[in-house]
Design a protein around this motif. Structure first.
Motif, PDB file in Angstrom:
ATOM      1  N   PHE A 333       0.817  -1.211   0.000  1.00 27.52           N
ATOM      2  CA  PHE A 333       0.000   0.000   0.000  1.00 27.52           C
ATOM      3  C   PHE A 333       0.853   1.264   0.000  1.00 27.52           C
ATOM      4  CE2 PHE A 333      -2.522   3.302   2.191  1.00 27.52           C
ATOM      5  CZ  PHE A 333      -3.602   3.354   1.323  1.00 27.52           C
ATOM      6  N   LYS A 334       2.037   1.184   0.523  1.00 28.63           N
ATOM      7  CA  LYS A 334       2.909   2.366   0.540  1.00 28.63           C
ATOM      8  C   LYS A 334       3.158   2.877  -0.875  1.00 28.63           C
ATOM      9  CE  LYS A 334       7.321   4.010   2.432  1.00 28.63           C
ATOM     10  NZ  LYS A 334       7.820   4.597   1.164  1.00 28.63           N
ATOM     11  N   VAL A 336       1.080   2.983  -3.265  1.00 31.60           N
ATOM     12  CA  VAL A 336      -0.079   3.780  -3.689  1.00 31.60           C
ATOM     13  C   VAL A 336       0.086   5.219  -3.232  1.00 31.60           C
ATOM     14  CG1 VAL A 336      -2.578   4.072  -3.465  1.00 31.60           C
ATOM     15  CG2 VAL A 336      -1.606   1.779  -3.681  1.00 31.60           C
ATOM     16  N   ASN A 337       0.401   5.402  -1.947  1.00 32.75           N
ATOM     17  CA  ASN A 337       0.576   6.760  -1.429  1.00 32.75           C
ATOM     18  C   ASN A 337       1.746   7.472  -2.090  1.00 32.75           C
ATOM     19  OD1 ASN A 337      -1.575   6.896   0.401  1.00 32.75           O
ATOM     20  ND2 ASN A 337      -0.416   5.875   2.021  1.00 32.75           N
ATOM     21  N   ASP A 338       2.859   6.749  -2.285  1.00 29.16           N
ATOM     22  CA  ASP A 338       4.049   7.359  -2.876  1.00 29.16           C
ATOM     23  C   ASP A 338       3.832   7.755  -4.334  1.00 29.16           C
ATOM     24  OD1 ASP A 338       5.274   7.010  -0.477  1.00 29.16           O
ATOM     25  OD2 ASP A 338       6.444   5.248  -1.078  1.00 29.16           O
ATOM     26  N   HIS A 340       0.588   7.910  -6.094  1.00 27.35           N
ATOM     27  CA  HIS A 340      -0.644   8.624  -6.436  1.00 27.35           C
ATOM     28  C   HIS A 340      -1.054   9.660  -5.400  1.00 27.35           C
ATOM     29  CE1 HIS A 340      -1.424   5.767  -9.733  1.00 27.35           C
ATOM     30  NE2 HIS A 340      -0.995   4.833  -8.889  1.00 27.35           N
ATOM     31  N   HIS A 342      -1.777  10.816  -1.070  1.00 29.46           N
ATOM     32  CA  HIS A 342      -2.582  10.331   0.052  1.00 29.46           C
ATOM     33  C   HIS A 342      -4.078  10.455  -0.209  1.00 29.46           C
ATOM     34  CE1 HIS A 342       0.662   9.504   2.922  1.00 29.46           C
ATOM     35  NE2 HIS A 342       1.295  10.533   2.378  1.00 29.46           N
ATOM     36  N   GLY A 345      -4.890   7.337  -1.783  1.00 34.47           N
ATOM     37  CA  GLY A 345      -4.752   6.324  -0.732  1.00 34.47           C
ATOM     38  C   GLY A 345      -5.967   6.263   0.169  1.00 34.47           C
ATOM     39  N   ASP A 346      -6.498   7.437   0.526  1.00 33.27           N
ATOM     40  CA  ASP A 346      -7.697   7.466   1.363  1.00 33.27           C
ATOM     41  C   ASP A 346      -8.893   6.863   0.630  1.00 33.27           C
ATOM     42  OD1 ASP A 346      -6.305   8.622   3.407  1.00 33.27           O
ATOM     43  OD2 ASP A 346      -7.080  10.653   3.104  1.00 33.27           O
ATOM     44  N   ILE A 348      -8.788   4.546  -1.615  1.00 35.93           N
ATOM     45  CA  ILE A 348      -8.573   3.094  -1.643  1.00 35.93           C
ATOM     46  C   ILE A 348      -8.982   2.482  -0.300  1.00 35.93           C
ATOM     47  CG2 ILE A 348      -6.849   1.265  -1.793  1.00 35.93           C
ATOM     48  CD1 ILE A 348      -7.423   2.546  -4.465  1.00 35.93           C
ATOM     49  N   ILE A 349      -8.575   3.146   0.777  1.00 29.87           N
ATOM     50  CA  ILE A 349      -8.917   2.649   2.115  1.00 29.87           C
ATOM     51  C   ILE A 349     -10.430   2.566   2.285  1.00 29.87           C
ATOM     52  CG2 ILE A 349      -8.905   3.255   4.568  1.00 29.87           C
ATOM     53  CD1 ILE A 349      -6.294   2.116   3.790  1.00 29.87           C
ATOM     54  N   GLU A 372      -3.331   0.714   6.823  1.00 29.45           N
ATOM     55  CA  GLU A 372      -3.995  -0.135   5.830  1.00 29.45           C
ATOM     56  C   GLU A 372      -4.325  -1.508   6.392  1.00 29.45           C
ATOM     57  OE1 GLU A 372       0.497  -0.600   5.042  1.00 29.45           O
ATOM     58  OE2 GLU A 372      -0.902   0.925   5.764  1.00 29.45           O
TER      59      GLU A 372
END
Length: 469
Positions: A333-334, A336-338, A340, A342, A345-346, A348-349, A372
């Motif tokens: 998951f890291k 994704v944040n790196d 695209h 946060h 990322g939110d 996705i969560i 995550e």
């Protein structure tokens, strides 16, 4: 449905007969031969149901029932009074003492098991709400002692009956206490129940123009009316209909010719119970919103899960039912944040949490554990069921890409899941630790898989292949 049932009677053969009948159906049966012993067992063991004889020396069944219902430790336990008395005045006295129903000796097997199953279903639902309210009260969000008196005078009742004489009698009984609506048409009645705020449905099982059992079934299968109490009016020759109705979820009944006092007491009991359930639900939802939900996903947060799991494990010491826990982690998951940001990322969560909600059962408790990572607590569940649910969730994550409405991204993601089951005298920390060890094994050996930890022996339930991101 397994349960612990306390049988109370001063006549040994009566106790043995009921014990044998219930044991054949795999109920765990406790016995007592007098009132004081029954009270002690009820306080100490907390049975799921009590079958209580009325005529006993030292302390009769009415007094025992009254003491049970006045004590907070046992007030929620359903009581069926078993008696040779058949007068309506005796039934009214028992209902006023707090009894949930009556069975007349000699006890008919079909009536016995229909009432037992019906009341156990009700208790299971009430226990879940009470447990969640107790968990919430520990956070100081709600007060368990802040209980307003239920105003039954404002209660609304819908009577579905096409018998003019019966309707006239009921209106006379209810007129000064309740807001009563009469509707002889089943389809119109169902529409009114779904759109109106009713506290009780009174349905005649003797109708020439509609199928009353079909109506009862529809009430129980629609979300808006699923928890609405149903009181049926039954002719003496409609025993088969009554038993089927109880199996469908009818809460109570009054036999014709209608005894006015019995109708009043049974009606009041159902309305008070409905208002009590409504209060539990309201407090539950209010407290969850304020204190125990994760603001991003709407799932329960870690703090609530820990308290709820502790309460479930404490209860498991008495009912010996297994509790499974799964820990889920989004793979890589890291990245994704790196890549695209946060914001993505939110999103996705949140979508991941939605998919968890669609995969688990209604009785399971899902929470965001942190970042995550997610946890699902599964009461009364063995490893085979938990593994099946976990694998279904794994496939739902892997088989469908994560995207937004604008189509600005489309990501193929997977998850790793660790599953374990509670052991005797388990603590929340050790149970979660074993689930986490299983999760670590799943991630170490390729990700995108379910690993099971049973008694510290880790194995793979499913091995779909090499994980990918």
């Amino acid at each position: 449905m397994s349960a612990r049932i306390l049988v109370v009677d001063d006549v040994i053969p009566n106790v043995k007969i009921l014990e044998a009948k219930l044991s054949v159906e795999y109920y765990d049966v406790l016995t007592a031969y007098n009132g004081p012993d029954a009270l002690k067992i009820a306080f100490d063991v907390q049975p799921d149901l009590i079958l209580l004889d009325v005529m006993m020396p030292q302390m009769d069944g009415f007094e025992v029932c009254s003491r049970l219902k006045k004590d907070p430790r046992t007030a929620h336990i359903p009581v069926i009074m078993v008696t040779a008395l058949s007068e309506a005045t005796d039934r009214v006295q028992g209902l006023e003492a707090g009894a949930d129903d009556f069975l007349t000796k000699p006890v008919d097997d079909m009536s016995l098991f229909a009432r037992v199953k019906s009341l156990l279903r009700l208790k299971m639902m009430m226990d879940e709400f009470r447990l969640r309210e107790e968990t919430s009260s520990e956070f100081g969000v709600i007060s368990m002692s802040d209980r307003k008196e239920e105003a039954i005078q404002r209660a609304r009742i819908l009577v579905i009956d096409d018998n003019k004489f019966s309707v006239t009698q009921i209106k006379e009984v209810y007129a000064q206490i309740y807001d009563v609506t009469i509707e002889p048409d089943m389809n119109l009645a169902q529409e009114m129940l779904q759109t109106g705020d009713f506290d009780l449905a009174v349905i005649s099982l003797d109708s020439a123009n509609f199928d009353p059992l079909r109506l009862c079934s529809r009430i129980r299968t629609v979300d808006e009316t699923r928890h609405l109490p149903i009181l049926t009016l039954v002719d003496d020759g409609d025993k088969d209909k009554l038993l089927k109705g109880l199996d469908l979820g009818v809460n109570d009944y009054v036999m014709r010719p209608i005894d006015t006092n019995e109708l009043i007491v049974r009606t009041r009991t159902q309305i008070l119970r409905k208002q009590y359930q409504d209060r539990l639900r309201y407090n539950y939802h209010r407290s969850m919103e304020l204190a125990v939900t994760d603001s991003l996903t709407g799932l329960y947060n870690r703090r609530y899960m820990s308290n709820h799991l502790e309460a479930l494990l404490h209860r498991a010491k008495f009912d010996y039912k297994p509790i499974c826990v799964m820990i889920i982690d989004i793979d890589f998951f890291k990245n994704v944040n790196d890549t695209h940001g946060h914001g993505v990322g939110d999103d996705i969560i949140k979508e991941f949490a939605n998919r968890i909600g669609m995969s688990v059962r209604g009785i399971d408790l899902a929470c965001r554990y942190g970042g995550e990572e997610f946890v699902v607590v599964m009461p009364d569940t063995d490893l085979s069921v938990a593994s099946t649910v976990s694998e279904r969730l794994r496939r739902q994550i892997a088989d469908k890409a994560f995207t937004d409405a604008k189509g600005s991204y489309e990501l193929d993601l997977t998850c790793s899941i660790g599953v374990t089951v509670s052991q005797e005298k388990e603590s929340p920390d050790t149970l979660l630790k074993r689930a986490d060890e299983a999760l670590y094994t799943a991630k170490r050996d390729g990700r995108n898989r379910v690993a099971v930890n049973a008694a510290n022996v880790v194995s793979f339930e499913k091995t779909p292949g090499v994980a990918f991101n």
